[in-house]
Design an enzyme around this catalytic site. Structure first.
Site, PDB file in Angstrom:
ATOM      1  N   GLU A 172      -3.242  10.277   3.323  1.00 16.67           N
ATOM      2  CA  GLU A 172      -4.471  10.649   4.022  1.00 16.67           C
ATOM      3  C   GLU A 172      -4.379  12.123   4.423  1.00 16.67           C
ATOM      4  OE1 GLU A 172      -5.218   7.993   7.261  1.00 16.67           O
ATOM      5  OE2 GLU A 172      -5.461   6.245   5.958  1.00 16.67           O
ATOM      6  N   GLU A 209       0.838  -1.201   0.000  1.00 18.91           N
ATOM      7  CA  GLU A 209       0.000   0.000   0.000  1.00 18.91           C
ATOM      8  C   GLU A 209       0.870   1.247   0.000  1.00 18.91           C
ATOM      9  OE1 GLU A 209      -3.559   2.089   2.673  1.00 18.91           O
ATOM     10  OE2 GLU A 209      -2.925   0.040   3.094  1.00 18.91           O
ATOM     11  N   ASP A 254       0.016   5.066   0.809  1.00 21.63           N
ATOM     12  CA  ASP A 254      -1.125   5.699   1.458  1.00 21.63           C
ATOM     13  C   ASP A 254      -0.906   7.181   1.667  1.00 21.63           C
ATOM     14  OD1 ASP A 254      -3.585   5.832   2.798  1.00 21.63           O
ATOM     15  OD2 ASP A 254      -2.652   5.488   4.737  1.00 21.63           O
TER      16      ASP A 254
END
Length: 286
Positions: free
Chosen positions: A105, A101, A103
């Site tokens: 955010e 992953e 990522d």
């Protein structure tokens, strides 16, 4: 760092490159996955909006999966009091136990306070590689470009063309690197007021809902994975992104961001890692 790039160079000989270029219309490249009407593809496929209220958030994902690529998306984040909200934009592949992953955010905040960009890298199910940055501009007043470059040498996360994080292929040092599991692109908006803003001290103000994030100008120069095969082949020359490493100017910009805008680095968190830092923390970025 030649040893880090050596295994990547050997692996590169076996791939690339009839590369697919995707982008321009969200109807062609993405599907809405949840949200009960809160996610919308608008403007003849040129715009996506995700919204969050006290009943639900919303999400979309790419139709294609990719094994290496340069992924660009312009995003305008939730304006005003976005405390407690998270807008996630990431690539994910593999099962939960051994997932890879990349990522990003975006942690909402009170009006006037800077957004936090929270990043993490998972390889074969292992994460705990968080780095956080405060964005040096207002990401809610206009669209800004967020890019993921993933090739056999490194993963590079950039904002408006400025690199903010690099994760090298360090397999020669025994650190796994994502290179075998194709990944799909995902984005979602959801409530995380138990931790997202000031460690959960500031809660979501639902009177400000709906909270809306907008997306446009998606572009993927990438190797598309389909039916167990990559769109890349050994019959063509490699595109620039597949060979790209961090040049000296980009390295200096990366260090500028990390010096001035990084607010958390797992490699400096002695309370979290009292015995020793993870191995990759001892390997320089260049």
């Amino acid at each position: 760092m030649a040893s880090c790039y050596c295994s990547a160079s050997i692996f590169l000989l076996s791939i690339a490159v009839a590369v697919s270029v995707c982008g321009g219309n969200f109807h062609d490249d993405f599907i809405i996955t949840w949200g009960d009407g809160r996610a919308k593809i608008l403007d003849s496929g040129n715009l996506v909006t995700l919204s969050l209220d006290n009943a639900s958030g919303s999400a979309f994902q790419s139709k294609n999966t990719y094994l290496f690529g340069k992924i660009d998306m312009q995003i305008k984040l939730v304006a005003g009091n976005a405390a407690g909200t998270v807008t996630a934009y990431y690539m994910l592949g593999g099962g939960s136990a051994r997932r890879d992953e990349i990522d990003l955010e975006f942690l909402g905040n009170l009006s006037g306070d800077p957004y936090t960009l929270h990043t993490n890298i998972y390889t074969q199910g292992k994460g705990e590689r968080e780095q956080q940055f405060q964005l040096w501009f207002d990401p809610t007043s206009d669209f800004h470009a967020y890019s993921i470059l993933w090739n056999p040498f490194h993963i590079l996360i950039s904002v408006d063309g400025t690199p903010v994080r690099e994760f090298l292929n360090m397999e020669s040092n025994g650190i796994p690197y994502p290179k075998t599991q194709p990944m799909r692109i995902y984005s979602s908006i959801w409530n995380a007021d138990q931790w997202a803003t000031r460690g959960g001290l500031v809660k979501t103000d639902w009177s400000k809902a709906p909270f809306v994030a907008s997306y446009r100008n998606f572009r993927a120069e990438a190797c598309v994975w389909s039916s167990g095969q990559s769109s890349c082949s050994s019959s063509s020359s490699a595109p620039p992104w597949l060979l790209q490493k961090l040049d000296s100017a980009s390295f200096e910009r990366l260090k500028w961001v990390q010096k001035n805008y990084m607010i958390y680095n797992y490699c400096r968190d002695a309370k979290r890692f009292p015995q020793d830092f993870p191995r990759e923390c001892y390997i320089n970025s260049k």
